[in-house]
Design a protein around this motif. Structure first.
Motif, PDB file in Angstrom:
ATOM      1  N   ASP A  29      14.371  -7.500  -1.147  1.00 18.72           N
ATOM      2  CA  ASP A  29      15.591  -7.594  -0.360  1.00 18.72           C
ATOM      3  C   ASP A  29      15.229  -8.178   0.995  1.00 18.72           C
ATOM      4  OD1 ASP A  29      18.297  -7.236   0.363  1.00 18.72           O
ATOM      5  OD2 ASP A  29      17.838  -5.316   1.297  1.00 18.72           O
ATOM      6  N   ILE A  30      16.081  -9.044   1.484  1.00 22.97           N
ATOM      7  CA  ILE A  30      15.862  -9.593   2.811  1.00 22.97           C
ATOM      8  C   ILE A  30      17.210  -9.804   3.467  1.00 22.97           C
ATOM      9  CG2 ILE A  30      15.815 -12.004   2.061  1.00 22.97           C
ATOM     10  CD1 ILE A  30      13.478 -12.360   4.083  1.00 22.97           C
ATOM     11  N   GLY A  31      17.288  -9.471   4.722  1.00 22.17           N
ATOM     12  CA  GLY A  31      18.510  -9.644   5.482  1.00 22.17           C
ATOM     13  C   GLY A  31      18.144  -9.912   6.925  1.00 22.17           C
ATOM     14  N   PRO A  32      19.126 -10.169   7.769  1.00 22.69           N
ATOM     15  CA  PRO A  32      18.808 -10.533   9.142  1.00 22.69           C
ATOM     16  C   PRO A  32      18.181  -9.409   9.972  1.00 22.69           C
ATOM     17  CG  PRO A  32      21.173 -10.540   8.778  1.00 22.69           C
ATOM     18  CD  PRO A  32      20.529 -10.265   7.465  1.00 22.69           C
ATOM     19  N   SER A  33      18.182  -8.171   9.481  1.00 24.48           N
ATOM     20  CA  SER A  33      17.513  -7.114  10.240  1.00 24.48           C
ATOM     21  C   SER A  33      16.638  -6.234   9.356  1.00 24.48           C
ATOM     22  CB  SER A  33      18.527  -6.247  10.995  1.00 24.48           C
ATOM     23  OG  SER A  33      19.328  -5.522  10.098  1.00 24.48           O
ATOM     24  N   SER A  34      16.309  -6.701   8.151  1.00 22.36           N
ATOM     25  CA  SER A  34      15.467  -5.898   7.273  1.00 22.36           C
ATOM     26  C   SER A  34      14.741  -6.784   6.269  1.00 22.36           C
ATOM     27  CB  SER A  34      16.299  -4.850   6.536  1.00 22.36           C
ATOM     28  OG  SER A  34      17.212  -5.485   5.674  1.00 22.36           O
ATOM     29  N   LEU A  35      13.637  -6.266   5.793  1.00 26.73           N
ATOM     30  CA  LEU A  35      12.822  -6.946   4.792  1.00 26.73           C
ATOM     31  C   LEU A  35      12.216  -5.872   3.911  1.00 26.73           C
ATOM     32  CD1 LEU A  35      11.096  -9.404   3.740  1.00 26.73           C
ATOM     33  CD2 LEU A  35       9.448  -8.779   5.510  1.00 26.73           C
ATOM     34  N   ARG A  36      12.335  -6.051   2.590  1.00 32.27           N
ATOM     35  CA  ARG A  36      11.725  -5.117   1.656  1.00 32.27           C
ATOM     36  C   ARG A  36      10.937  -5.924   0.641  1.00 32.27           C
ATOM     37  NH1 ARG A  36      14.597  -0.342  -0.555  1.00 32.27           N
ATOM     38  NH2 ARG A  36      16.424  -1.473   0.136  1.00 32.27           N
ATOM     39  N   LEU A  37       9.664  -5.581   0.468  1.00 36.08           N
ATOM     40  CA  LEU A  37       8.863  -6.279  -0.512  1.00 36.08           C
ATOM     41  C   LEU A  37       7.899  -5.334  -1.187  1.00 36.08           C
ATOM     42  CD1 LEU A  37       5.775  -7.158   0.851  1.00 36.08           C
ATOM     43  CD2 LEU A  37       7.385  -8.357   2.281  1.00 36.08           C
ATOM     44  N   GLN A  38       7.422  -5.773  -2.341  1.00 40.77           N
ATOM     45  CA  GLN A  38       6.455  -4.992  -3.104  1.00 40.77           C
ATOM     46  C   GLN A  38       5.287  -5.924  -3.421  1.00 40.77           C
ATOM     47  OE1 GLN A  38       6.810  -3.679  -7.463  1.00 40.77           O
ATOM     48  NE2 GLN A  38       7.553  -1.922  -6.294  1.00 40.77           N
ATOM     49  N   LEU A  39       4.076  -5.451  -3.141  1.00 44.64           N
ATOM     50  CA  LEU A  39       2.860  -6.222  -3.390  1.00 44.64           C
ATOM     51  C   LEU A  39       2.023  -5.479  -4.410  1.00 44.64           C
ATOM     52  CD1 LEU A  39       3.099  -6.016   0.127  1.00 44.64           C
ATOM     53  CD2 LEU A  39       2.058  -8.199  -0.393  1.00 44.64           C
ATOM     54  N   GLN A  40       1.477  -6.219  -5.373  1.00 42.47           N
ATOM     55  CA  GLN A  40       0.642  -5.593  -6.402  1.00 42.47           C
ATOM     56  C   GLN A  40      -0.622  -6.411  -6.599  1.00 42.47           C
ATOM     57  OE1 GLN A  40       3.274  -5.545  -9.785  1.00 42.47           O
ATOM     58  NE2 GLN A  40       3.927  -3.476  -9.324  1.00 42.47           N
ATOM     59  N   ARG A  41      -1.715  -5.736  -6.883  1.00 43.87           N
ATOM     60  CA  ARG A  41      -2.982  -6.371  -7.231  1.00 43.87           C
ATOM     61  C   ARG A  41      -3.897  -5.345  -7.846  1.00 43.87           C
ATOM     62  NH1 ARG A  41      -7.408  -7.653  -2.956  1.00 43.87           N
ATOM     63  NH2 ARG A  41      -8.554  -7.374  -4.838  1.00 43.87           N
ATOM     64  N   ARG A  42      -5.030  -5.795  -8.351  1.00 38.64           N
ATOM     65  CA  ARG A  42      -6.056  -4.886  -8.860  1.00 38.64           C
ATOM     66  C   ARG A  42      -7.202  -4.914  -7.867  1.00 38.64           C
ATOM     67  NH1 ARG A  42      -4.599  -3.028 -13.405  1.00 38.64           N
ATOM     68  NH2 ARG A  42      -6.536  -2.312 -14.276  1.00 38.64           N
ATOM     69  N   LEU A  43      -7.852  -3.770  -7.669  1.00 36.55           N
ATOM     70  CA  LEU A  43      -8.993  -3.707  -6.774  1.00 36.55           C
ATOM     71  C   LEU A  43      -9.993  -2.691  -7.283  1.00 36.55           C
ATOM     72  CD1 LEU A  43      -8.348  -1.656  -3.582  1.00 36.55           C
ATOM     73  CD2 LEU A  43      -6.666  -1.773  -5.368  1.00 36.55           C
ATOM     74  N   ALA A  44     -11.210  -2.828  -6.827  1.00 36.52           N
ATOM     75  CA  ALA A  44     -12.273  -1.900  -7.226  1.00 36.52           C
ATOM     76  C   ALA A  44     -12.283  -0.717  -6.270  1.00 36.52           C
ATOM     77  CB  ALA A  44     -13.624  -2.596  -7.210  1.00 36.52           C
ATOM     78  N   VAL A  45     -12.213   0.477  -6.827  1.00 34.44           N
ATOM     79  CA  VAL A  45     -12.318   1.722  -6.061  1.00 34.44           C
ATOM     80  C   VAL A  45     -13.374   2.558  -6.756  1.00 34.44           C
ATOM     81  CG1 VAL A  45     -11.133   3.795  -5.263  1.00 34.44           C
ATOM     82  CG2 VAL A  45      -9.888   1.626  -5.380  1.00 34.44           C
ATOM     83  N   ASP A  46     -14.413   2.916  -6.036  1.00 28.13           N
ATOM     84  CA  ASP A  46     -15.525   3.674  -6.615  1.00 28.13           C
ATOM     85  C   ASP A  46     -16.086   2.966  -7.855  1.00 28.13           C
ATOM     86  OD1 ASP A  46     -15.222   5.659  -4.674  1.00 28.13           O
ATOM     87  OD2 ASP A  46     -13.754   6.731  -5.903  1.00 28.13           O
ATOM     88  N   GLY A  47     -16.164   1.636  -7.791  1.00 28.86           N
ATOM     89  CA  GLY A  47     -16.752   0.874  -8.885  1.00 28.86           C
ATOM     90  C   GLY A  47     -15.865   0.689 -10.096  1.00 28.86           C
ATOM     91  N   ARG A  48     -14.625   1.127 -10.025  1.00 29.12           N
ATOM     92  CA  ARG A  48     -13.705   0.986 -11.161  1.00 29.12           C
ATOM     93  C   ARG A  48     -12.492   0.176 -10.734  1.00 29.12           C
ATOM     94  NH1 ARG A  48     -13.402   6.665 -14.226  1.00 29.12           N
ATOM     95  NH2 ARG A  48     -13.348   5.321 -16.030  1.00 29.12           N
TER      96      ARG A  48
END
Length: 145
Positions: A29-48
């Motif tokens: 969602d985006i408007g003149p006074s707000s922005l909403r976004l979702q970001l996704q990715r994979r990452l290594a945490v404790d070698g997994r």
């Protein structure tokens, strides 16, 4: 663009230049006074390898945007038409989620939930639908469950 969240338990960076992580961005969602976004990715945490998701909401009271548009680069030089609107009174809300290690389940656990006050928020171009001289006006959305 770059979004980064760091905590004692994990670091999750989202860069448009990180081709190996293949971050996905969903502009909800985006408007003149707000922005909403979702970001996704994979990452290594404790070698997994684990999924990481950030839900980001940036909102500002409409009356805190500067009434004069800022100058922006255009093919004809710097101009305030279309210009951009800016505030330094935005609040950034962040929810960070991590996938369970070794799990094939798409379920994610909430690992951080915080907000950052006094952030900058700027919109320009086609997102400026207000007449010149008027204040930015829009309802501030909230996270949905």
């Amino acid at each position: 663009w770059l979004v980064s969240v760091a905590s004692p338990h994990f670091n999750c960076d989202f860069r448009s230049t990180d081709l190996l992580a293949r971050p996905r961005v969903h502009l909800a969602d985006i408007g003149p006074s707000s922005l909403r976004l979702q970001l996704q990715r994979r990452l290594a945490v404790d070698g997994r390898l684990r999924a990481c998701r950030l839900d980001v909401l940036v909102v500002a009271p409409p009356d805190t945007f500067f009434p004069d548009r800022l100058y922006v680069p255009t093919p004809r030089g710097f101009r305030d038409d279309p210009g951009s609107a800016e505030t330094f009174d935005a609040t950034v809300y962040v929810r960070a989620y991590l996938g369970r290690p070794g799990s094939a389940s798409p379920a994610l656990d909430l690992v951080a939930d915080f907000f950052i006050p006094n952030a900058a928020l700027e919109f320009g171009g086609d997102l400026l639908t207000r007449p010149r001289g008027d204040r930015v006006a829009a309802a501030a959305p909230v996270f949905s469950s």
